[in-house]
Write a protein that holds these residues in place. Structure first.
Motif, mmCIF file in Angstrom:
data_model
loop_
_atom_site.group_PDB
_atom_site.id
_atom_site.type_symbol
_atom_site.label_atom_id
_atom_site.label_comp_id
_atom_site.label_asym_id
_atom_site.label_seq_id
_atom_site.Cartn_x
_atom_site.Cartn_y
_atom_site.Cartn_z
ATOM 1 N N PHE A 223 15.420 127.415 89.990
ATOM 2 C CA PHE A 223 16.522 128.164 90.593
ATOM 3 C C PHE A 223 16.019 128.966 91.849
ATOM 4 O O PHE A 223 16.624 129.006 92.819
ATOM 5 N N VAL A 224 15.048 129.795 91.584
ATOM 6 C CA VAL A 224 14.623 130.848 92.603
ATOM 7 C C VAL A 224 14.194 129.860 93.772
ATOM 8 O O VAL A 224 14.451 130.256 94.925
ATOM 9 N N ALA A 225 13.456 128.972 93.383
ATOM 10 C CA ALA A 225 13.050 127.818 94.607
ATOM 11 C C ALA A 225 13.998 127.127 95.329
ATOM 12 O O ALA A 225 13.684 126.670 96.342
ATOM 13 N N GLY A 226 15.317 127.432 95.346
ATOM 14 C CA GLY A 226 16.433 126.834 95.953
ATOM 15 C C GLY A 226 16.710 125.663 95.529
ATOM 16 O O GLY A 226 17.484 124.722 96.064
ATOM 17 N N ARG A 227 16.300 124.952 94.324
ATOM 18 C CA ARG A 227 16.759 123.652 93.891
ATOM 19 C C ARG A 227 18.265 123.457 93.757
ATOM 20 O O ARG A 227 18.766 124.681 93.427
ATOM 21 N N SER A 228 19.087 122.424 93.756
ATOM 22 C CA SER A 228 20.212 122.281 93.291
ATOM 23 C C SER A 228 20.263 122.103 91.750
ATOM 24 O O SER A 228 19.668 121.379 91.167
#
Length: 82
Positions: free
Chosen positions: A61-66
């Motif tokens: 989530f932090v890594a920006g995944r959807s």
């Protein structure tokens, strides 16, 4: 009538995530829960993954995944994994 017409897929985007940990008593492992905020607060869901799964999900989530949540099947869908 197809199965899709009988049970339409209701998928919402996870737009925020709240992680919680609760103590379970002296000498006991704590438990994690993740509150999924869906479509900017239109709905929410709570999941209770293991500690290892929580670590992985929060990192993604932090890594920006959807992320998407299937509200009928209660399945978390991750998009754009590398």
């Amino acid at each position: 009538m197809t199965s899709t017409e009988q049970n339409p897929v209701a998928v919402r985007q996870v737009t925020d995530l709240h992680a919680n940990w609760s103590e379970q008593g002296d000498g006991e492992s704590g438990k994690f829960s993740l509150q999924l905020i869906l479509d900017d607060g239109a709905a929410e869901a709570v999941i209770r993954p293991s500690a290892e799964a929580t670590k992985t999900l929060v990192a993604q989530f932090v890594a920006g995944r959807s992320f998407y949540w299937d509200t009928q099947r209660e399945v978390l869908l991750l998009r754009g994994l590398k």
